[in-house]
Every structure is written in structure tokens, then in C-alpha cells.
Design an enzyme around this catalytic site. Structure first.
Site, PDB file in Angstrom:
ATOM      1  N   LYS A 274       0.853  -1.202   0.000  1.00  0.00           N
ATOM      2  CA  LYS A 274       0.000   0.000   0.000  1.00  0.00           C
ATOM      3  C   LYS A 274       0.882   1.243   0.000  1.00  0.00           C
ATOM      4  O   LYS A 274       1.932   1.272   0.666  1.00  0.00           O
ATOM      5  CB  LYS A 274      -0.895  -0.028   1.251  1.00  0.00           C
ATOM      6  CG  LYS A 274      -1.949   1.085   1.297  1.00  0.00           C
ATOM      7  CD  LYS A 274      -2.851   0.923   2.525  1.00  0.00           C
ATOM      8  CE  LYS A 274      -3.950   1.952   2.604  1.00  0.00           C
ATOM      9  NZ  LYS A 274      -4.832   1.784   3.769  1.00  0.00           N
TER      10      LYS A 274
ATOM     11  N   SER B 147      -9.695   1.699   2.816  1.00  0.00           N
ATOM     12  CA  SER B 147      -8.857   2.494   1.944  1.00  0.00           C
ATOM     13  C   SER B 147      -7.782   1.693   1.208  1.00  0.00           C
ATOM     14  O   SER B 147      -7.172   2.196   0.276  1.00  0.00           O
ATOM     15  CB  SER B 147      -8.187   3.609   2.743  1.00  0.00           C
ATOM     16  OG  SER B 147      -7.299   3.062   3.701  1.00  0.00           O
TER      17      SER B 147
ATOM     18  N   SER C 205      -9.828  -0.668   6.923  1.00  0.00           N
ATOM     19  CA  SER C 205      -9.271  -0.536   5.576  1.00  0.00           C
ATOM     20  C   SER C 205      -8.576  -1.747   4.995  1.00  0.00           C
ATOM     21  O   SER C 205      -8.269  -1.752   3.806  1.00  0.00           O
ATOM     22  CB  SER C 205      -8.323   0.654   5.525  1.00  0.00           C
ATOM     23  OG  SER C 205      -9.091   1.818   5.452  1.00  0.00           O
TER      24      SER C 205
HETATM   25  N1  GLN Z   1     -13.188   4.130   6.349  1.00  0.00           N
HETATM   26  C1  GLN Z   1     -12.453   4.437   7.536  1.00  0.00           C
HETATM   27  C2  GLN Z   1     -11.969   5.855   7.491  1.00  0.00           C
HETATM   28  O1  GLN Z   1     -12.146   6.481   6.485  1.00  0.00           O
HETATM   29  C3  GLN Z   1     -11.325   3.493   7.723  1.00  0.00           C
HETATM   30  C4  GLN Z   1     -10.124   3.849   6.955  1.00  0.00           C
HETATM   31  C5  GLN Z   1      -8.927   3.047   7.314  1.00  0.00           C
HETATM   32  O2  GLN Z   1      -9.022   2.004   7.983  1.00  0.00           O
HETATM   33  N2  GLN Z   1      -7.762   3.583   6.952  1.00  0.00           N
HETATM   34  O3  GLN Z   1     -11.434   6.358   8.435  1.00  0.00           O
END
Ligand code: GLN
Length: 428
Positions: A30, A105, A129
Site C-alpha cells: 500500500k 482504503s 481498511s
Molecule cells: N473508512 C475508515 C476511514 O475512512 C477506515 C479507513 C482506514 O481504515 N484507513 O477512516
């Protein structure tokens, strides 16, 4: 390599340095995890062209284990999103469900694994995410116990919540990758040694599919509000585990009603502080300094950050400001303590807790972009686990009648990775 679904931000091969358990395997990374000499953008225009001078600990470990890194994967900007549509480098399309989002994400990481363009991948999970894109793309994803995996070299979004975790087609492969990256790190004081917590690191061996006698708690609150077809697919997976010797009972987690609110207050507060370093001096494009520091600083952030990041920095700054701190941030911390306590109680009567990973099937591309609240609410089942710092896995549970992937989430006690791996491996 096919990239029409936009899974990679940078395709550049980094060879493994030694022969090890990942020899012959490709592990995509990532783009918020630092790779020495290879751009790391966090999906943001702010970091376009930024090249880290060092490897994250997880990257060093993948290289030492013989893994080849085929590139850096697309992601929601700084990890902020549930659909991978907030990336400055364009949305990712779900290879398992055309026209739909891959989840976020870590959408790029899940997509390249689902498309077969990497054998495995690393993502980061602040509020879901790793698990969300795993569920949406029909692959496996693990969010480790807080402290099991080093965050050194991970660009921080909300550091008290996040962990780096593996994505792979099967539970066994995800467990193999976890085995490589887990363990204490002198560069990250929040890491813990699993052996001090009554377990070891033989994660891959735990993927033996043996669920005979396993006790599963199903939190009613995490099933009730979910989409009908998601719920049906979830129960099919529980039936399958039951047929293999597991049993289930319903449990209650009354605090999770407040989890999404608490999560977003804490995550945005931490983000407002963590993202202060993107100021055009320490990180970010250098401004044409014309003498007014405040104006130049504002310009760099105005141009470098996308709308979702700006929204969160503003709200987080507000939640931490004098006069509002007690009303928002402190309340969110109280809710966090309550969520932890609820999980401890439920897990004292069950080996694992099971729920749908996501309450909804993958959105169509563009569907949730104009409605941030809709996007935040989709995190209802994943964020409580981060608030409680517990481990969780998402495994494919089946599909809706339209062929959209549905994930099953299994949550374990702290350092209970082997239990959730064993349980998950009965399905995938
Ligand atoms: N959807 C969640 C957020 O936007 C989780 C994102 C993540 O785990 N990086 O914070």
C-alpha cells in the site's frame, strides 16, 4: 500486468534480498508504507514525487523473507475513505465486481490480489481498511492486534487505531505473510511480543480448518441493520461452520451503537495532528515563499489536500479545540473504553465473534461520493474492532444474487490471531 482497474500508483519492482518463506512470491505494498528509493504518495497530490529515504520495518521483513515487491498500490488519500474514490490518482475499480468500488482504503491492495496481479499484499487498517476491501473484492484480509506489527515507516493517519495487515486469496497465505511481518521492533515502542501474551508466531500452521468445538458469538447489533442479502449470506457461512463442528450463540454489544461516532471523532482528531507535518517545509511541495508564512502554508495545504482530507483536518481540529475537547474528544474516549469492555465481556463467553464484515455489498462507483455520512456508516462493523485494539479477519462468505462478494468478519481476543485464522480457514 493488467492495470485497467487502476490498482497500482507505481509499478516498480523491488527484489527480495534473501532467500526465505516468501521466495518466488510477489507482495504489493500500500502506498502509505515507506519504500526506500520508491515513491510513496499516500494517494495524495501532497506527496506526489516524495521518495522515502528508508524502508518501513514490514518492507524490510518482506524483502528479507525473499518476497518481490511489484509496486505500490492505490488507496484513499491518507487512508481516509471506504471506497478508494478519494485517491488523488483516481478511483480503483473492483476486479471481482465490475462497475463497483473495491472498498477502501486499501482498495488497490485488495484489487491487485483479486485480479491476480500480486500473490499477496499489505494494507493498513485504521477503521476497516484491510477488511473492507478484502470483503468487497472476495479475498482474505487480517487486521492484527494493536502492537503485533510494527508501524515504523507507515505514514500515520490515526496512530492509536491502525495496524498494517496482509491480504491474500486464502487464509493460509495471509497467515504466512502475517508471520513474516509480525513481532517486536526497536523502532516502534508500541510493538509487543506475542510470546509475552501466551501465544507464538506460527500463524500459517494455525490455518488447519479445525473448528470442531469452536464457540462463536454473534453480536446482534452487527447483524440487525445490515442489507438483507448480506445477512442471508452471513448465516449461510455460520451454517457452514456449524456443519463442521462449531456452535453459535447470540451476544450483545450495546456500546457499538456509538462506535462510528467515537471512531470518527478520534480518527479525525489524531489526523489533524498527524497531518500537520504536510506544510511545504517538512513535507509537501515547497511554496514560492513571498514573506507571508501563514499564506504560503495555507496555499500548500489548499492545493495538496483533497476534500475528504480537508474535511477531517477541520473537524479534528475543532474536536480538539479548547472549549470543545470535553464535549467531543473526551466523550469519544469514554465510548472507546466502553466498547473495549463490551468486547471483553462477549469474548469471555465465546472463542470468536462473527458478523458481516460490511453491512452492505460493494457500492457502485460514484454512489457514495456525495454523501460522506453514508460512507462513514458503512464502517459500523469494522471500526469497533479498532477502538478495542483487537484482531479480526475477513474471509469470503459468498455472494449476493447479483454476484457481489460478501465478507464474514471474525474477531478474536487480543493476540488471538491463531484462533481467528483457524476459524477463517474452515471457509477459505
Ligand atoms: N473508512 C475508515 C476511514 O475512512 C477506515 C479507513 C482506514 O481504515 N484507513 O477512516
Amino acid at each position: 500486468m493488467s492495470t485497467e482497474y487502476n490498482g497500482y500508483v507505481t509499478e516498480e519492482t523491488i527484489e527480495g534480498t534473501e532467500d526465505g518463506p516468501l521466495a518466488g512470491k510477489t507482495v504489493a505494498i500500500k502506498d502509505n508504507i515507506s519504500t526506500e528509493g520508491v515513491p510513496t504518495t499516500c494517494g495524495s497530490a501532497m506527496l506526489e514525487g516524495y521518495v522515502p529515504p528508508y524502508d518501513a520495518t514490514v518492507v524490510s521483513r518482506v524483502k528479507e523473507a525473499g518476497g518481490t515487491i511489484p509496486g505500490k498500490t492505490n488507496m484513499d488519500e491518507f487512508g481516509m475513505g471506504t471506497t478508494n474514490e478519494t485517491s488523488a490518482f483516481g478511483s480503483v475499480e473492483n476486479p471481482a465486481a465490475e462497475g463497483h468500488v473495491p472498498g477502501g482504503s486499501s482498495g488497490g491492495s485488495a484489487a491487485v490480489v483479486a485480479a491476480g496481479d500480486a500473490d499477496m499484499a499489505l494494507g493498513s487498517d485504521t477503521g476497516g481498511s484491510v477488511r473492507c476491501p478484502a470483503a468487497f473484492c472476495g479475498v482474505v484480509g487480517i487486521k492484527p492486534t494493536y502492537g503485533l506489527v510494527s508501524r515504523y515507516g507507515l505514514v500515520a493517519y490515526a496512530n492509536s487505531l491502525e495496524q498494517i495487515g496482509p491480504l491474500a486469496p486464502t487464509v493460509e497465505e495471509a497467515a504466512e505473510l502475517l508471520e513474516v511481518i509480525a513481532g517486536p521492533d526497536e523502532h516502534d515502542g508500541t510493538t509487543r511480543d506475542a510470546t509475552d501474551h501466551g501465544t507464538d508466531y506460527d500463524f500459517a500452521a494455525a490455518a488447519d480448518g479445525d473448528v470442531d468445538g469452536l464457540s462463536i458469538g454473534v453480536p446482534t447489533e452487527l447483524v440487525e441493520g445490515a442489507d438483507e442479502e448480506v445477512v442471508e449470506t452471513f448465516w449461510d457461512a455460520i451454517d457452514e461452520l456449524e456443519a463442521q463442528g462449531a456452535s453459535y450463540h447470540e451476544v450483545e454489544l450495546p456500546s457499538v451503537e456509538h462506535a462510528v461516532e467515537a471512531y470518527y471523532v478520534i480518527a479525525m482528531s489524531e489526523a489533524s495532528s498527524n497531518l500537520a507535518r504536510f506544510d511545504g517545509v517538512r513535507y509537501g511541495p515547497s511554496p514560492d515563499y513571498e514573506g507571508n508564512w501563514n499564506e504560503e502554508f495555507a496555499k500548500v495545504r489548499e492545493e495538496g489536500f483533497g476534500p475528504e482530507v480537508k474535511r477531517r483536518v477541520l473537524l479534528g481540529t475543532y474536536a480538539l479545540s479548547a472549549g470543545y475537547q470535553d464535549k467531543y474528544y473526551k466523550k469519544a474516549q469514554d465510548a472507546r473504553a466502553w466498547v473495549k469492555q463490551d468486547f471483553d465481556e462477549a469474548l469471555s463467553e465465546a472463542d470468536v465473534l462473527a458478523s458481516p464484515t460490511m453491512p452492505v455489498p460493494p457500492f457502485e462507483l460514484g454512489e457514495s461520493l456525495d454523501d460522506p455520512l453514508k460512507m462513514y456508516l458503512a464502517d459500523a462493523n469494522t471500526t469497533p474492532v479498532n477502538l478495542a485494539n483487537l484482531p479480526a479477519i475477513s474471509v469470503p462468505a459468498g455472494e449476493t444474487s447479483d454476484g457481489l462478494p460478501v465478507g464474514l468478519q471474525l474477531v478474536g481476543p487480543a493476540f488471538g490471531e491463531k484462533t481467528i485464522i483457524r476459524a477463517g480457514s474452515a471457509l477459505a
